[in-house]
Design a protein around this motif. Sequence first.
Motif, short mmCIF file in Angstrom:
data_model
loop_
_atom_site.label_atom_id
_atom_site.label_comp_id
_atom_site.label_asym_id
_atom_site.label_seq_id
_atom_site.Cartn_x
_atom_site.Cartn_y
_atom_site.Cartn_z
N SER A 31 0.84 -1.21 0.00
CA SER A 31 0.00 0.00 0.00
C SER A 31 0.87 1.25 0.00
CB SER A 31 -0.90 0.00 1.25
OG SER A 31 -1.50 1.26 1.42
N ASN A 32 0.40 2.33 -0.67
CA ASN A 32 1.12 3.60 -0.53
C ASN A 32 0.48 4.46 0.56
OD1 ASN A 32 -1.16 4.59 -1.76
ND2 ASN A 32 -0.14 5.33 -3.59
N MET A 33 -0.53 3.87 1.24
CA MET A 33 -1.16 4.50 2.40
C MET A 33 -1.85 5.82 2.06
SD MET A 33 0.42 2.26 4.48
CE MET A 33 2.14 2.67 4.63
N VAL A 34 -2.21 5.99 0.81
CA VAL A 34 -2.89 7.23 0.44
C VAL A 34 -4.35 7.21 0.92
CG1 VAL A 34 -3.75 8.54 -1.55
CG2 VAL A 34 -1.35 7.93 -1.41
N GLU A 35 -4.97 6.02 0.89
CA GLU A 35 -6.35 5.89 1.39
C GLU A 35 -6.38 5.81 2.91
OE1 GLU A 35 -8.99 5.80 -0.67
OE2 GLU A 35 -7.65 5.94 -2.40
N ALA A 36 -7.41 6.40 3.51
CA ALA A 36 -7.59 6.31 4.96
C ALA A 36 -8.30 5.00 5.31
CB ALA A 36 -8.38 7.50 5.45
N ASP A 37 -7.69 3.88 4.95
CA ASP A 37 -8.34 2.58 5.12
C ASP A 37 -7.77 1.82 6.31
OD1 ASP A 37 -5.86 1.99 4.20
OD2 ASP A 37 -6.51 1.09 2.31
N ASP A 38 -8.12 0.53 6.40
CA ASP A 38 -7.65 -0.29 7.53
C ASP A 38 -6.14 -0.43 7.56
OD1 ASP A 38 -10.14 -0.58 8.46
OD2 ASP A 38 -10.42 -2.68 7.84
N THR A 39 -5.54 -0.49 6.35
CA THR A 39 -4.08 -0.60 6.28
C THR A 39 -3.43 0.61 6.92
OG1 THR A 39 -4.32 -1.82 4.22
CG2 THR A 39 -2.14 -0.95 4.71
#
Length: 198
Positions: free
Chosen positions: A165-173
């Motif tokens: 992931s590039n962690m751009v989304e505010a998701d579970d990751t």
Amino acid sequence: MGLKLEYKEGQTPLDEEEKEGLKIKSISTLGELDEFEQLNIEKAVEWTIHSKLKRERILTENFVKDLHKKMFGDVWKWAGQFRKSNKNIGIDWTQISIELKTLIDDVKYWIDNKTFSPEEISIRFKHRIVAIHCFPNGNGRHSRILADIVMESIFGLEIFTWNQSNMVEADDTRKKYIVALRKADQGDITALIKFANN
Ligand SMILES: Nc1ncnc2c1ncn2[C@@H]1O[C@H](COP(=O)(O)OP(=O)(O)OP(=O)(O)O)[C@@H](O)[C@H]1O
Ligand SMILES: [Mg+2]
């Protein structure tokens, strides 16, 4: 200035002066900003692969700045320049240079004395540099690429997978990532190493 940005958990908001540093005036949403930054970062990664980086160059303040400039210089005028104001994350801005020097000296010591494994050295470096928060923005992405550069160019090992992931989304990751960072703040680095290796 038409840019209305929403911030994800654990992100540093930009002040007005920093927002004025946006080079591409057609950007008006966070999605567009993410895309332009991502393109710039991909170019920077190409650069790191082709420039055969050596330890002597990597472990310097100049390289820390150069890398940030390569990653964000197409998008932000202040890319590659240390912060000149305080943020909700990070140390007092006047202490950035001196704290970074201490960190770089620690990293050199850990490498020379094999204090920790290569992956632990890389991740401790990542965690400490993002806690300093050298730049107005982009510190998270910069610190993750720096950890990869240490693994690949100093230790000759595989880069981290970062939960694909590039962690751009505010998701579970991203939530898992922030939890791991908080544990590292408490002195337990293992969760962040595990996250980077997943
Ligand atoms: N509680 C925390 N402890 C330590 N570091 C944190 C904490 N919360 C957030 N951070 C760090 O701050 C970074 C965000 O800073 P900044 O917005 O400058 O970077 P970014 O590259 O734009 O963000 P991102 O990490 O989403 O790519 C996060 O990636 C994380 O590494
Ligand atoms: Mg950010």
